[in-house]
Write a protein that holds these residues in place. Structure first.
Motif, PDB file in Angstrom:
ATOM      1  N   GLU A 140      -2.471   5.370   8.099  1.00 43.53           N
ATOM      2  CA  GLU A 140      -2.460   6.259   6.926  1.00 43.53           C
ATOM      3  C   GLU A 140      -2.760   7.711   7.289  1.00 43.53           C
ATOM      4  O   GLU A 140      -2.170   8.629   6.725  1.00 43.53           O
ATOM      5  CB  GLU A 140      -3.491   5.754   5.898  1.00 43.53           C
ATOM      6  N   TYR A 145      -5.274   0.202   9.641  1.00 43.74           N
ATOM      7  CA  TYR A 145      -4.873   0.768   8.341  1.00 43.74           C
ATOM      8  C   TYR A 145      -5.124   2.275   8.308  1.00 43.74           C
ATOM      9  O   TYR A 145      -4.246   3.061   7.951  1.00 43.74           O
ATOM     10  CB  TYR A 145      -5.653   0.074   7.228  1.00 43.74           C
ATOM     11  N   GLY A 178      -6.188   3.374  -2.064  1.00 43.38           N
ATOM     12  CA  GLY A 178      -5.169   2.406  -1.678  1.00 43.38           C
ATOM     13  C   GLY A 178      -5.238   1.117  -2.485  1.00 43.38           C
ATOM     14  O   GLY A 178      -6.093   0.937  -3.358  1.00 43.38           O
ATOM     15  N   LYS A 198       0.214   9.712   8.707  1.00 44.03           N
ATOM     16  CA  LYS A 198       1.366   9.951   7.831  1.00 44.03           C
ATOM     17  C   LYS A 198       1.430  11.409   7.441  1.00 44.03           C
ATOM     18  O   LYS A 198       0.413  12.069   7.256  1.00 44.03           O
ATOM     19  CB  LYS A 198       1.261   9.100   6.552  1.00 44.03           C
TER      20      LYS A 198
END
Length: 258
Positions: free
Chosen positions: A253, A249, A221, A256
């Motif tokens: 992520e 975070y 990232g 997703k």
């Protein structure tokens, strides 16, 4: 979408076992040949450390490529160019046994926080010390060593969970990682690791392989500036805010769809 070809189960089982055998053999080689040779040819401690890390980096890269070539797994590393910068703290979730192997394979001259148990392994401890790696024994010495490494401009790889993620659960980071970053890191670079189907998880034996070849996906990232959390905050508050941000975070992520 058509599923990619996966080698037969018994083929993958055979080469998974061979991969672990070769990994152990690599540890013996480093201890009995690699490190003594470096020690003989080089007297400068920093140069010696760099050479040992280079040896580990290249052996791990060969190991990963062997597993890919023999059909044990596939892998991808997105934005790998972001790895390996001075003062960089690379953090990652930890779904499988070989996460650290892949990260070191793609990060040159990296320092790493490794399991305390490996420091008692006859075939590993000499090489770990020569590489300047840091034990995750949760001591103040470990904390100081990680901060010092970052301030010296080393790249540090750390798994804030301290152990592999329990399958089906979100990562739970120890706050120590945030505290280390606030005191020493120029930047935090998060790496999100996905393994599909899951394999080599916590308390799972190496021979319990999935029915199809797993894919290891590493997504590097964008940098996080730890000092953004220190503005107008005391260190304990900044540490809590950074830790909460990292949890958020990874939760975002990892949910997703790719």
């Amino acid at each position: 979408m058509k599923e990619a070809y996966s080698p037969p189960y018994l083929w993958r089982l055979l080469f998974t076992g061979l991969s672990f055998f070769l990994f152990g053999l690599g540890g013996v080689f480093l201890t009995l040949v690699g490190y003594p040779l470096v020690n003989l040819l080089c007297r400068d401690p920093l140069k010696k450390r760099e050479l040992v890390r280079s040896l580990i980096h290249n052996i791990f890269r060969l190991f990963v490529e062997f597993m890919r070539f023999t059909g044990v797994l596939t892998y991808s590393v997105k934005h790998r160019e972001r790895l390996g910068r001075p003062g960089q703290m690379v953090i990652a979730n930890h779904p499988s046994l070989i996460d650290v192997v892949v990260l070191i394979a793609f990060t040159r001259n990296a320092n790493c926080v490794v399991k305390e148990s490996l420091w008692h392994n006859t075939f590993m401890r000499g090489t770990l010390r020569a590489a300047g790696y840091i034990s995750n024994n949760a001591s103040m010495e470990m904390f100081d060593d990680t901060v010092t490494a970052l301030k010296e401009g080393q790249t540090l790889i750390i798994f804030p969970e301290g152990t592999r993620t329990i399958p089906g659960e979100m990562p739970k980071f120890h706050r120590g990682a945030a505290a280390i970053a606030l005191r020493g890191a120029k930047m935090i670079t998060p790496v999100v690791i996905r393994v599909r189907p899951t394999t080599l998880t916590k308390a799972e034996p190496w021979y319990n392989i999935p029915q199809r070849r797993p894919n290891f996906s590493f997504t590097v990232g964008e940098d996080i500036n730890p000092q953004d959390f220190a503005v107008n905050n005391s260190t304990p508050i900044a540490s809590r805010k950074l830790d909460a941000y990292l949890h958020s975070y990874y939760a975002q992520e990892l949910t997703k769809n790719e």
